[in-house]
Enzyme design. Structure first.
Site, PDB file in Angstrom:
ATOM      1  N   CYS A 293       0.830  -1.207   0.000  1.00 32.43           N
ATOM      2  CA  CYS A 293       0.000   0.000   0.000  1.00 32.43           C
ATOM      3  C   CYS A 293       0.865   1.258   0.000  1.00 32.43           C
ATOM      4  CB  CYS A 293      -0.907  -0.007   1.228  1.00 32.43           C
ATOM      5  SG  CYS A 293      -1.923   1.466   1.390  1.00 32.43           S
TER       6      CYS A 293
ATOM      7  N   CYS B 142      -1.102   5.841   7.146  1.00 35.20           N
ATOM      8  CA  CYS B 142      -2.412   5.330   7.540  1.00 35.20           C
ATOM      9  C   CYS B 142      -2.267   4.402   8.747  1.00 35.20           C
ATOM     10  CB  CYS B 142      -3.053   4.576   6.372  1.00 35.20           C
ATOM     11  SG  CYS B 142      -4.585   3.721   6.798  1.00 35.20           S
TER      12      CYS B 142
ATOM     13  N   PHE C 120     -21.945 -14.561  24.785  1.00 34.53           N
ATOM     14  CA  PHE C 120     -21.645 -13.426  23.908  1.00 34.53           C
ATOM     15  C   PHE C 120     -21.968 -13.842  22.473  1.00 34.53           C
ATOM     16  CE2 PHE C 120     -18.658 -13.222  27.485  1.00 34.53           C
ATOM     17  CZ  PHE C 120     -18.848 -11.942  27.971  1.00 34.53           C
TER      18      PHE C 120
ATOM     19  N   ASN D 215     -26.402  -9.382  30.870  1.00 32.02           N
ATOM     20  CA  ASN D 215     -25.135  -8.670  30.896  1.00 32.02           C
ATOM     21  C   ASN D 215     -24.064  -9.607  31.448  1.00 32.02           C
ATOM     22  OD1 ASN D 215     -22.929  -7.030  31.239  1.00 32.02           O
ATOM     23  ND2 ASN D 215     -24.023  -5.401  32.296  1.00 32.02           N
TER      24      ASN D 215
ATOM     25  N   CYS E 184     -10.329 -12.173  21.125  1.00 33.03           N
ATOM     26  CA  CYS E 184      -9.741 -11.124  20.288  1.00 33.03           C
ATOM     27  C   CYS E 184      -8.720 -10.308  21.075  1.00 33.03           C
ATOM     28  CB  CYS E 184     -10.822 -10.215  19.698  1.00 33.03           C
ATOM     29  SG  CYS E 184     -11.886  -9.429  20.907  1.00 33.03           S
TER      30      CYS E 184
END
Length: 432
Positions: free
Chosen positions: A66, A72, A292, A341, A388
């Site tokens: 890129c 960026c 989740f 929750n 993650c």
């Protein structure tokens, strides 16, 4: 000017070297390289620096594809060969598990990875009107800055989405509310590509005509969003195919709104779901929880196996969408959903959901510390944890292994975001 030999990469893809007992994080440096660096910020125990000159280059160094790389903030690893990126992320995962959780996986799974380019089906692009910089800028933020990068292409976006960047500049510059449109959210599905235009002022009739013409010309669906995500609505064309993604292995199609969370990399998500289901191994007659659960990415494949699955999610809107998807795929009888929750879950709340033979956990970056702390003696015999954040996975794994009687049977990385430092992973926990 100081020099150093780079030992490894940290979680932000910065090279790590050491000088007089102090850790130096060097931006732009790769493992095995000898570099000259210039200090950007000094602290008592560490420094942040920038590579000034490479004295000995890594064989894994490549030329970034890129032209915007380095400015960026969307990518941080384009200068590293894609296969070496995966290996570096595996080391980050192992390092977090050991240094933060004091545990090692009994088995390291083969990494899940795929094409390093044109993978990003979802993106949030910022918009700024800056006459001194040529008019309208659309793109990701510059590295460590609130400024918008002057992006004219983006190789991690699908080609047809990257090709929209310059036409979108022209479109927005022609609108009467060009300075009141700070963001465009992109969602590319199986049949359509949707653009959500965040508008802070009403459109004029002329603006609306320009938007319709743009949508027709570029074959996109335009949404308008005046407030929070719930205010987004389909503007033009009002009717037609909906956003969706498919999981062919399970004959499932998930429908979603462009502002709802889905994985950005559909190809890797296919493999991730397949790996998760293989590790979980849900069987007919078992009762399984998907914690989740979102709009049912894992829930419906579990239901397709014949097990009865309960999806739990904090967002009532996502639970509604998940239930709709279960019905649309003929799985309403195999899947139930609850709004809860999970960041405030207690042992009593978890017990009230009933016994589960197996559990899949797929939390956001914050992890699932309250959930794992709430697991009692009658907890599931098998847990598949999709993460993650390697640091919160390590923290939660330490609880499961050290306090709850589980073994970390295996763990491996999932390269959901090639060319970035973002590390996703999957882990299997079992009770003897």
């Amino acid at each position: 000017m100081p020099t150093g030999i780079i030992e490894s990469l940290d979680h932000e893809a910065r090279g790590i070297t050491r000088l007089d007992g102090k850790t130096i994080f060097v931006e732009g440096a790769l493992p095995g390289e000898q570099v000259e660096y210039v200090c950007l910020r000094k602290k008592r125990t560490y420094e942040v620096a920038r590579t000034e000159r490479i004295l000995k280059s890594s064989p894994s160094r490549v030329t970034p594809k890129c032209p915007h790389f380095g400015v960026c903030g969307g990518c941080s690893m384009q200068h590293l060969d894609p296969s070496a990126q995966v290996a570096a992320k595996q080391r980050v995962l192992e390092s977090n598990l050991w240094h933060l959780g004091r545990i090692k996986a009994e088995q390291l799974y083969s990494p899940i990875y795929g094409a390093p380019w044109a993978y990003r089906q979802r993106a949030r692009l910022s918009v700024r009107v800056l006459p001194k910089k040529g008019g309208v800028l659309i793109g990701f933020h510059e590295r460590k800055s609130s400024y918008v990068a002057d992006m004219r292409q983006c190789d991690i976006l699908p080609p047809h989405v990257s090709a929209l960047l310059m036409p979108l500049r022209e479109l927005i510059s022609s609108l009467s509310i060009s300075k009141a449109m700070p963001q465009i959210e992109v969602a590319a599905g199986e049949r359509i590509t949707a653009l959500v235009l965040r508008i802070l002022e009403p459109l004029s009739a002329a603006d609306e005509n320009l938007l319709r013409a743009f949508a027709d010309r570029h074959r996109v669906v335009l949404y308008l969003q005046a407030g929070g995500p719930a205010t987004a609505y389909r503007f033009y064309p009002a009717e037609g195919p909906k956003l969706s993604y498919c999981l062919p292995d399970y004959d499932i199609e998930h429908f979603f709104s462009p502002t709802e969370f889905t994985q950005v990399n559909f190809a890797i998500n296919h493999v991730l779901v397949r790996r998760a289901l293989a590790l979980l191994d849900p069987q007919p007659g078992e009762r399984v929880a998907d914690m989740f659960c979102g709009l049912g990415n894992f829930t419906l494949p579990i239901a397709r196996s014949g097990a009865h699955v309960v999806g739990v999610e904090g967002s009532a809107e996502l639970v509604r969408r998940a239930a709709e998807n279960a019905s649309a795929n003929g799985l309403a009888g195999q899947a139930d959903y609850r709004v809860a929750n999970l960041f405030e879950v207690t042992p009593e709340m978890l017990t009230a959901l009933g016994h589960f033979d197996k559990v899949l956990i797929d939390p956001p970056r914050e992890g699932a510390v309250e959930l794992v702390n709430s697991i009692g003696e009658g907890g599931p015999r098998r847990i598949v944890y999709v993460s993650c954040s390697p640091s919160t996975l390590a923290r939660d794994a330490a609880i499961l292994v050290g306090q709850k009687g589980y073994r970390l049977k295996g763990a491996g990385v999932v390269n959901m975001f090639p060319n970035t430092s973002h590390v996703e992973s999957i882990a299997l926990f079992e009770r003897s």
